[in-house]
Design a protein around this motif. Structure first.
Motif, PDB file in Angstrom:
ATOM      1  N   ALA A 103       0.569  -1.405   0.222  1.00 32.39           N
ATOM      2  CA  ALA A 103      -0.071   0.082   0.126  1.00 32.39           C
ATOM      3  C   ALA A 103       0.819   1.502   0.271  1.00 32.39           C
ATOM      4  O   ALA A 103       0.764   2.424  -0.595  1.00 32.39           O
ATOM      5  CB  ALA A 103      -1.320   0.249   1.032  1.00 32.39           C
ATOM      6  N   SER A 107       1.185   3.837  -3.314  1.00 35.47           N
ATOM      7  CA  SER A 107       1.136   4.609  -3.590  1.00 35.47           C
ATOM      8  C   SER A 107       2.287   6.144  -3.360  1.00 35.47           C
ATOM      9  O   SER A 107       2.070   6.839  -4.620  1.00 35.47           O
ATOM     10  CB  SER A 107       0.414   5.679  -1.791  1.00 35.47           C
ATOM     11  OG  SER A 107       0.890   7.399  -1.839  1.00 35.47           O
ATOM     12  N   LYS A 108       3.406   5.786  -3.569  1.00 33.14           N
ATOM     13  CA  LYS A 108       4.921   6.249  -4.318  1.00 33.14           C
ATOM     14  C   LYS A 108       5.367   6.454  -5.653  1.00 33.14           C
ATOM     15  O   LYS A 108       5.034   6.984  -5.907  1.00 33.14           O
ATOM     16  CB  LYS A 108       6.339   5.486  -2.971  1.00 33.14           C
ATOM     17  CG  LYS A 108       7.226   6.272  -3.173  1.00 33.14           C
ATOM     18  CD  LYS A 108       7.183   7.732  -2.960  1.00 33.14           C
ATOM     19  CE  LYS A 108       8.725   8.472  -3.316  1.00 33.14           C
ATOM     20  NZ  LYS A 108       8.592  10.003  -3.033  1.00 33.14           N
ATOM     21  N   LYS A 111       0.971   6.144  -7.864  1.00 32.58           N
ATOM     22  CA  LYS A 111       0.031   7.088  -7.723  1.00 32.58           C
ATOM     23  C   LYS A 111      -1.354   6.188  -7.444  1.00 32.58           C
ATOM     24  O   LYS A 111      -2.159   7.177  -7.377  1.00 32.58           O
ATOM     25  CB  LYS A 111      -0.138   7.817  -8.392  1.00 32.58           C
ATOM     26  CG  LYS A 111       1.504   8.681  -8.651  1.00 32.58           C
ATOM     27  CD  LYS A 111       1.758   8.925  -8.386  1.00 32.58           C
ATOM     28  CE  LYS A 111       3.401   9.492  -8.862  1.00 32.58           C
ATOM     29  NZ  LYS A 111       4.472  10.540  -7.213  1.00 32.58           N
ATOM     30  N   GLU A 112      -1.238   5.612  -6.815  1.00 34.31           N
ATOM     31  CA  GLU A 112      -2.763   5.006  -6.448  1.00 34.31           C
ATOM     32  C   GLU A 112      -2.695   5.162  -4.644  1.00 34.31           C
ATOM     33  O   GLU A 112      -2.161   4.404  -3.567  1.00 34.31           O
ATOM     34  CB  GLU A 112      -2.721   3.274  -6.065  1.00 34.31           C
ATOM     35  CG  GLU A 112      -2.475   2.716  -8.096  1.00 34.31           C
ATOM     36  CD  GLU A 112      -2.451   1.836  -7.699  1.00 34.31           C
ATOM     37  OE1 GLU A 112      -1.982  -0.188  -6.980  1.00 34.31           O
ATOM     38  OE2 GLU A 112      -2.382   0.645  -8.499  1.00 34.31           O
ATOM     39  N   HIS A 113      -3.830   5.347  -5.002  1.00 34.16           N
ATOM     40  CA  HIS A 113      -4.528   6.369  -3.211  1.00 34.16           C
ATOM     41  C   HIS A 113      -5.423   5.140  -2.998  1.00 34.16           C
ATOM     42  O   HIS A 113      -6.391   5.582  -2.952  1.00 34.16           O
ATOM     43  CB  HIS A 113      -4.714   7.594  -3.298  1.00 34.16           C
ATOM     44  CG  HIS A 113      -2.666   9.333  -4.118  1.00 34.16           C
ATOM     45  ND1 HIS A 113      -2.562   8.812  -3.318  1.00 34.16           N
ATOM     46  CD2 HIS A 113      -2.721   9.033  -4.622  1.00 34.16           C
ATOM     47  CE1 HIS A 113      -1.481   9.370  -3.698  1.00 34.16           C
ATOM     48  NE2 HIS A 113      -1.466   9.316  -4.573  1.00 34.16           N
ATOM     49  N   LYS A 119      -8.798   2.312   3.206  1.00 29.91           N
ATOM     50  CA  LYS A 119      -7.787   2.353   4.489  1.00 29.91           C
ATOM     51  C   LYS A 119      -7.741   1.577   5.690  1.00 29.91           C
ATOM     52  O   LYS A 119      -8.211   0.654   6.274  1.00 29.91           O
ATOM     53  CB  LYS A 119      -7.153   3.746   5.022  1.00 29.91           C
ATOM     54  CG  LYS A 119      -6.269   3.958   4.131  1.00 29.91           C
ATOM     55  CD  LYS A 119      -5.386   5.557   4.341  1.00 29.91           C
ATOM     56  CE  LYS A 119      -4.562   6.458   2.810  1.00 29.91           C
ATOM     57  NZ  LYS A 119      -4.712   7.286   3.502  1.00 29.91           N
ATOM     58  N   ASN A 251      -6.793  -2.687  -8.821  1.00 25.12           N
ATOM     59  CA  ASN A 251      -5.997  -1.613  -8.354  1.00 25.12           C
ATOM     60  C   ASN A 251      -4.478  -2.311  -6.772  1.00 25.12           C
ATOM     61  O   ASN A 251      -5.222  -2.970  -6.244  1.00 25.12           O
ATOM     62  CB  ASN A 251      -6.550  -0.193  -6.969  1.00 25.12           C
ATOM     63  CG  ASN A 251      -5.977   0.984  -6.697  1.00 25.12           C
ATOM     64  OD1 ASN A 251      -4.110   0.601  -5.776  1.00 25.12           O
ATOM     65  ND2 ASN A 251      -5.875   1.485  -7.299  1.00 25.12           N
ATOM     66  N   SER A 253      -3.829  -1.894  -4.232  1.00 21.39           N
ATOM     67  CA  SER A 253      -3.512  -1.108  -3.060  1.00 21.39           C
ATOM     68  C   SER A 253      -4.798  -2.340  -2.731  1.00 21.39           C
ATOM     69  O   SER A 253      -5.130  -2.627  -1.506  1.00 21.39           O
ATOM     70  CB  SER A 253      -3.667  -0.175  -2.524  1.00 21.39           C
ATOM     71  OG  SER A 253      -2.562   0.542  -3.430  1.00 21.39           O
ATOM     72  N   THR A 312     -11.982  11.389   2.445  1.00 19.98           N
ATOM     73  CA  THR A 312     -10.871  11.652   2.709  1.00 19.98           C
ATOM     74  C   THR A 312     -11.664  11.974   5.060  1.00 19.98           C
ATOM     75  O   THR A 312     -12.616  12.080   4.630  1.00 19.98           O
ATOM     76  CB  THR A 312      -9.899  12.771   2.541  1.00 19.98           C
ATOM     77  OG1 THR A 312     -11.236  14.025   2.162  1.00 19.98           O
ATOM     78  CG2 THR A 312      -9.712  12.671   1.070  1.00 19.98           C
TER      79      THR A 312
END
Length: 345
Positions: A103, A107-108, A111-113, A119, A251, A253, A312
Motif C-alpha cells: 500500500a 502510493s509512492k 500513484k494509487e491512493h 484504509k 488497483n 492497494s 478522505t
C-alpha cells in the motif's frame, strides 16, 4: 542460552530472532513484488503489447517482471525458512505486513491512493487475518519427508485437492469469462486456491532437500519427490498467471490485502485438513476463527464496494461540521418559533 516458550514449545533467542528477521524480510520482499510486477505490466500495456488480462505473455520478456518474480520467490523462501526458527503464531501474522508495504509503495510509485474507507478496509483485513491465525490450529512438526508424503496421500487431503481442482475448473469456465475483468475475487480466488496447494507441496520439496543435504536420506531417488517438485512448479506458474491478470486490471492497494486474506485462509484450511488439528480445537478458538472470518468478509466488502468513492478523513470532518451547523440552525429556528407563538421555551 535463554529460551522463549510459545504454545508449549521452546525457542532460543538466536533462533527466535532469526525467525523474526526472516518473517519481516519475507513481507518486505512479497509486498515489493506486487509493485514491481505492476510497474512491469504497466510498461507492457503502454508499449502496445497484449495485456496479461487479455491472455498475453509479453511480461515474460520484461526484466522488471522477472525481478518482481524473483522478489516474490525470495519472500516465499524466507517465509518457509522462518517456520523452522520461530513459532507459527509469530510468523504467519507478520505476513500482514506485506499488505502495508504494498500500500505504501503503491502510493509512492504507482500513484494509487486508497480512500479513507479503503484504509479502514486494509486495517480490518489485517485484524481479521491475525484473529484467524491466532485461533487457527497450528501445524504440527513433521519429522521426515516420508511422513509428510504419507499425510499427503490421506483421503481427507486428497478430497480437499479434488475440491480445489473442481472449484478452479468451475471458476475458470463459468466466472472468468463473465466477471474476471469486473470482480477482483475471481482471479484471486483461483490464485489463492492453487497457492494453498503450492505451499504444501513446496514444504514437502523443501523437507526432502533438507534431508538429502543433511545425509539423513537420499530423497532424490524417490519418485514422490520429483512428482511433488513438478507439481509445485506447475502450481506456481498457474498462480503467477492469475496474479498477473489481477494486477493488470485492479488497483494494487486492493489486490494485495484481498489476495493476502484469501491466501492465508485457504492455507490454514489446507494445513488443518492435512494435520487434523481442528479436531482438538477449543470453543474459544472456534469462536475466534468465526469472528476473524466475519471481520475479513466485512473488510473485503468495504474494499470492493467503496473503492471508487472519493472520500478522505477531512471530508468526514467537513460533513460532520455541516450537519452540526444544520442542526444548530434548525434548533435556533424552533426556539424563535416557540417565542413567537408565546409558548415557554
Amino acid at each position: 542460552m535463554e529460551q522463549i516458550t510459545v504454545d508449549g514449545q521452546a525457542y532460543d533467542n538466536a533462533s527466535f530472532l532469526i525467525g523474526l528477521s526472516l518473517a519481516v524480510s519475507s513481507s518486505l520482499f512479497i509486498g515489493s513484488s506486487f509493485i514491481i510486477k505492476k510497474v512491469a505490466l504497466k510498461k507492457i500495456s503502454a508499449s502496445g503489447n497484449v495485456r496479461a488480462s487479455a491472455g498475453g505473455f509479453a511480461y515474460l520478456k520484461q526484466w522488471l517482471w522477472w525481478l518482481g518474480f524473483l522478489s516474490m520467490g525470495l519472500g516465499e523462501a524466507a517465509n518457509l525458512l522462518a517456520y523452522a526458527f520461530a513459532p507459527a503464531a509469530l510468523v504467519t501474522p507478520l505476513g500482514a505486513l506485506s499488505v502495508l508495504v504494498s500500500a505504501v509503495l503503491a502510493s509512492k510509485f504507482l500513484k494509487e491512493h486508497l480512500n479513507f474507507i479503503g484504509k479502514i478496509g486494509c486495517f480490518l483485513c489485517i485484524v481479521g487475518s491475525v484473529l484467524i491465525v491466532i485461533h487457527s490450529p497450528k501445524s504440527e512438526e513433521v519429522k521426515s519427508f516420508r511422513e509428510l508424503t504419507t499425510k499427503l496421500s490421506d483421503y481427507q487431503f486428497l478430497t480437499y485437492m479434488a475440491t480445489i481442482v473442481f472449484l478452479c475448473l468451475i471458476v475458470k469456465v463459468i466466472f472468468v469469462p463473465r466477471y474476471g475483468n469486473q470482480n477482483i475475487a475471481v482471479y484471486l480466488l483461483l490464485c489463492s486456491a492453487i497457492g494453498s496447494l503450492t505451499v504444501v507441496f513446496c514444504k514437502a520439496v523443501a523437507l526432502g532437500i533438507k534431508e538429502t543435504i543433511a545425509g539423513h536420506a537420499n530423497n532424490l531417488t524417490h519418485y514422490m519427490f520429483w512428482l511433488l517438485l513438478v507439481t509445485s512448479i506447475i502450481c506456481i506458474m498457474i498462480q503467477m498467471n492469475y496474479l498477473n491478470k489481477s494486477l493488470d486490471i485492479f488497483n494494487t492497494s486492493v489486490v494485495s490485502p484481498v489476495y493476502y486474506v484469501m491466501f492465508t485462509v485457504l492455507v490454514i484450511i489446507a494445513s488443518g485438513i492435512l494435520f487434523r488439528e481442528w479436531e482438538n480445537m477449543a470453543i474459544i478458538d472456534i469462536l475466534g476463527c468465526l469472528c476473524g472470518f466475519l471481520v475479513v468478509m466485512t473488510a473485503i466488502f468495504m474494499l470492493n464496494t467503496f473503492k471508487d468513492v472519493q472520500m478522505t478523513f477531512r471530508d468526514l470532518n467537513l460533513n460532520a461540521r455541516r450537519r452540526q451547523s444544520t442542526l444548530d440552525v434548525e434548533s435556533n429556528s424552533n426556539f424563535l418559533n416557540t417565542i413567537r407563538n408565546g409558548r415557554p421555551a
